[in-house]
Design an enzyme around this catalytic site. Sequence first.
Site, PDB file in Angstrom:
ATOM      1  N   LYS A  16      62.494  57.813  53.314  1.00 17.28           N
ATOM      2  CA  LYS A  16      61.124  58.636  53.518  1.00 17.28           C
ATOM      3  C   LYS A  16      60.144  57.744  53.174  1.00 17.28           C
ATOM      4  CE  LYS A  16      59.854  57.781  49.073  1.00 17.28           C
ATOM      5  NZ  LYS A  16      58.675  56.804  48.359  1.00 17.28           N
ATOM      6  N   VAL A 102      66.314  48.211  49.795  1.00 19.01           N
ATOM      7  CA  VAL A 102      66.465  48.520  48.329  1.00 19.01           C
ATOM      8  C   VAL A 102      65.072  48.149  47.781  1.00 19.01           C
ATOM      9  CG1 VAL A 102      67.877  47.611  46.295  1.00 19.01           C
ATOM     10  CG2 VAL A 102      68.978  47.977  48.338  1.00 19.01           C
ATOM     11  N   GLY A 108      65.375  54.807  48.704  1.00 14.42           N
ATOM     12  CA  GLY A 108      66.985  54.366  48.952  1.00 14.42           C
ATOM     13  C   GLY A 108      67.772  55.185  47.964  1.00 14.42           C
ATOM     14  N   ASP A 143      61.744  61.233  42.702  1.00 14.46           N
ATOM     15  CA  ASP A 143      61.439  61.505  44.228  1.00 14.46           C
ATOM     16  C   ASP A 143      62.836  61.949  44.613  1.00 14.46           C
ATOM     17  OD1 ASP A 143      59.475  59.917  44.505  1.00 14.46           O
ATOM     18  OD2 ASP A 143      60.203  58.093  45.207  1.00 14.46           O
TER      19      ASP A 143
HETATM   20  O1  C5P Z   1      61.323  58.983  38.135  1.00 15.32           O
HETATM   21  P1  C5P Z   1      61.525  57.795  38.401  1.00 15.32           P
HETATM   22  O2  C5P Z   1      62.671  57.004  37.800  1.00 15.32           O
HETATM   23  O3  C5P Z   1      61.598  57.558  39.861  1.00 15.32           O
HETATM   24  O4  C5P Z   1      60.134  56.658  38.126  1.00 15.32           O
HETATM   25  C1  C5P Z   1      60.434  55.359  37.677  1.00 15.32           C
HETATM   26  C2  C5P Z   1      58.976  55.077  37.024  1.00 15.32           C
HETATM   27  O5  C5P Z   1      57.895  55.109  37.735  1.00 15.32           O
HETATM   28  C3  C5P Z   1      58.703  55.778  35.799  1.00 15.32           C
HETATM   29  O6  C5P Z   1      59.521  55.152  34.771  1.00 15.32           O
HETATM   30  C4  C5P Z   1      57.168  55.531  35.630  1.00 15.32           C
HETATM   31  O7  C5P Z   1      57.061  54.243  34.889  1.00 15.32           O
HETATM   32  C5  C5P Z   1      56.780  55.319  37.026  1.00 15.32           C
HETATM   33  N1  C5P Z   1      56.197  56.761  37.791  1.00 15.32           N
HETATM   34  C6  C5P Z   1      55.183  57.257  37.208  1.00 15.32           C
HETATM   35  N2  C5P Z   1      54.614  58.323  37.772  1.00 15.32           N
HETATM   36  C7  C5P Z   1      55.443  59.065  38.595  1.00 15.32           C
HETATM   37  C8  C5P Z   1      56.506  58.693  38.920  1.00 15.32           C
HETATM   38  C9  C5P Z   1      56.779  57.652  38.475  1.00 15.32           C
HETATM   39  O8  C5P Z   1      54.401  56.663  36.232  1.00 15.32           O
HETATM   40  N3  C5P Z   1      54.979  60.125  39.008  1.00 15.32           N
END
Ligand code: C5P
Length: 309
Positions: A16, A102, A108, A143
């Site tokens: 995406k 990556v 990914g 995501d």
């Molecule tokens: O949800 P995911 O593991 O992909 O998120 C990785 C990191 O990105 C989270 O630990 C957070 O620090 C940040 N994040 C955020 N707000 C979001 C998505 C991600 O602060 N909506």
Amino acid sequence: MGAEMTDSLVIRVPAKINLHLEVVGRRPDGFHELRTLFQSVDLYDTLRGWPANEGRLDLGIEPGNLVSDGADNLVLRAARALWREIGRRPGARLKLEKRIPVGGGMGGGSADAAGALILLDRLWSLDLPSSDIRRLAADLGSDVPFFLHGGLALGVGRGEEVIPLGDLPPLGVLLVVPPVEVSTPEVFERLLPGAWKRMDDRVYAGVVNSPPAIDWSAVGNDLERVVCEGWPEVAEALEGVRRSGPLFSTVSGSGATVFGVFESIEAAARAAVGVEGPDRVEVVEMIGRTRARPEAVLEVENRRECGNY
Ligand code: C5P
């Protein structure tokens, strides 16, 4: 090996880009409240799975050394999430072919996780309700739920609440991937509250139409500035894409990939010729939901490949 030389299931999950990403605020749980427009492009990771003995999970990744094949890998985390959900441990041998950059902001790892949930649900004949799959997906990463749908979609909340929208025309996209990995948590940490003021409702008014319309002068990514300030390679790549005359350009997600949108794939290919430097360059096309929705299909395997990684 004999018992495992059987037909496999295969699933292709497209990457995406975020055509728009607005940070609305910081939440008590530490995440950020987002409004984002996800769009699938035709650059795929491919996951194959074979049944294996109870309790066994093997993962081979090509090219090797690109991502961890240990317990933190999102494919294996998805498999274990299914084990916990069903209270049993059916086995699988999995092979992942990685094409999506990556650490590139193109989802990914999230695509692989969504692909694994769909593929293993079928391989193990679980037939879980889609609401359960969505919940497991959201637990694996913000995501991940988008990749169960594909196409164009609005993401709200952490990004995990997905509202599928109609298809855009197959516009061309120039992707430029600088050779750096950008840490998503670090980008969000560096984001100062003043940076989230976009709130331009023209974006949302257009995308709910049928067919959806994007106002290219209204979309943007609130993370762009932070990423470009912290990772100069990304700023340089974005400068290069901007010079090639796109309808719109920004970073995807939290980077490092930058992209430019063009009227056609041919126009994106012409623009790619002028991009210089060490960055990986790809010319891709936006794809609608029918092409983008991942589906695990049976692949009759006569090759001995399944034993070879
Ligand atoms: O949800 P995911 O593991 O992909 O998120 C990785 C990191 O990105 C989270 O630990 C957070 O620090 C940040 N994040 C955020 N707000 C979001 C998505 C991600 O602060 N909506």
